[in-house]
Scaffold this active site. Structure first.
Site, PDB file in Angstrom:
ATOM      1  N   LEU A  88      -0.780   4.383  -3.855  1.00 18.07           N
ATOM      2  CA  LEU A  88      -1.618   3.307  -3.323  1.00 18.07           C
ATOM      3  C   LEU A  88      -3.051   3.783  -3.072  1.00 18.07           C
ATOM      4  O   LEU A  88      -3.663   3.443  -2.062  1.00 18.07           O
ATOM      5  CB  LEU A  88      -1.018   2.721  -2.037  1.00 18.07           C
ATOM      6  CG  LEU A  88       0.352   2.048  -2.187  1.00 18.07           C
ATOM      7  CD1 LEU A  88       0.870   1.594  -0.833  1.00 18.07           C
ATOM      8  CD2 LEU A  88       0.295   0.878  -3.147  1.00 18.07           C
ATOM      9  N   CYS A  89      -3.570   4.600  -3.989  1.00 18.83           N
ATOM     10  CA  CYS A  89      -4.953   5.067  -3.857  1.00 18.83           C
ATOM     11  C   CYS A  89      -5.680   4.939  -5.200  1.00 18.83           C
ATOM     12  O   CYS A  89      -6.443   5.808  -5.597  1.00 18.83           O
ATOM     13  CB  CYS A  89      -5.006   6.500  -3.338  1.00 18.83           C
ATOM     14  SG  CYS A  89      -3.894   7.660  -4.157  1.00 18.83           S
TER      15      CYS A  89
END
Length: 293
Positions: A88-89
């Site tokens: 999630l980056c």
């Protein structure tokens, strides 16, 4: 057109996701502050240590005789790949994986095909990315960011140094994200071993005429292993700050996208509701006309 219930459920779902992304952005912002403070404090120390090595190396041949500066025929390669343990980056981890593959293809294609290139993932995602693509993995180090300090990283550095000294590897390189700002991370590839003048970068020897105690040879033999361990620690600090910056940016965009999607869904909901009301009115009018006929 979707039913009113389906659209209403989608609005609730997207709204919940938006709250999660907002919270993750705030958490990353708080962690980013601490991570940037750590790397800002580290950079001057790292630069000064490189300056000391350059100064001592320029005054003596001891550095050339150090086992960690020995240049030999490249038969085995170790690449340290610094990524995060969580996703999630955005493209943060994928970019490091692609850069590692590009490095291997450009410099070590023949050795890779012969099985003489190993990858040491510092972070879970790097191991997963390269492992799925058939690359040979060395000992993986996960959960390293939960307690990121020099004491833990020192053990990794000692394993790398011992492997080079015992000729398990002839070259050691590291691939990581260097932190520039919240929105920008720069992919860096550096050769850790053998340590050469080019590894030190643009650091110039100090012009100060030092008095060395103990001897210059003892100092250089002490500084070089510390420099390698410090380089690994700095790469992890850079990557840690870059990760939080990338996640903060990704969650900010995800929050904005969720907001746009909620607007579109509310518009669809209102249109569906208006169409349903219009149909009901037409049915009532039609029924009234049928009764009066």
């Amino acid at each position: 057109m979707a039913s009113l219930k389906e659209v209403r459920n989608r609005i609730v779902s997207v709204n919940s996701t938006q709250q999660i992304t907002k919270a993750m952005k705030m958490v990353s912002a708080a962690k980013l502050r601490r991570a940037t403070d750590a790397i800002v404090q580290m950079r001057p120390y790292s630069k000064k240590l490189s300056e000391m090595i350059a100064t001592v190396s320029g005054r003596t041949d001891a550095g050339k005789e150090n086992p960690f500066t020995e240049v030999r025929e490249i038969k085995n390669v170790l690449i340290l790949v610094v990524t995060s343990d969580r996703g999630l980056c955005g493209a943060f981890n994928a970019n490091i994986g692609k850069a590692t593959i590009a490095l291997i293809q450009q410099k070590y294609t023949t050795l890779h095909q012969a099985g003489h290139v190993e990858v040491m993932p510092l972070g879970k995602k790097g191991g997963e990315y390269l492992g799925r693509r058939g690359y040979k993995l060395n000992a993986a180090h996960q959960d390293i960011y939960t307690k990121l300090n020099f004491g833990n990283v020192r053990l990794i550095g000692e394993n790398v140094l011992n492997g080079f000294a015992e000729k398990q590897y002839d070259v050691v390189e590291i691939v990581f994200n260097e932190f520039k700002n919240v929105a920008t991370q720069i992919i860096r590839t550096e050769q850790l071993l053998p340590l050469q003048e080019s590894n030190i970068g643009d650091v110039k020897p100090s012009a100060v005429d030092y008095i060395f105690e103990p001897s210059e040879a003892e100092i250089i033999n002490e500084l070089i292993p510390k420099s390698i361990k410090l380089s690994i620690f700095r790469a992890l600090l850079e990557s840690n700050a870059s990760e939080h910056g990338a996640r903060m940016t990704a969650m900010d965009k995800a929050t904005d996208n969720a907001g746009e999607l909620i607007k579109a869904l509310k518009l669809e909901y209102n249109r569906s509701r208006q169409a349903a009301i219009t149909n009901e009115i037409l049915e009532i009018v039609g029924g009234a006309e049928a009764l009066s006929a």
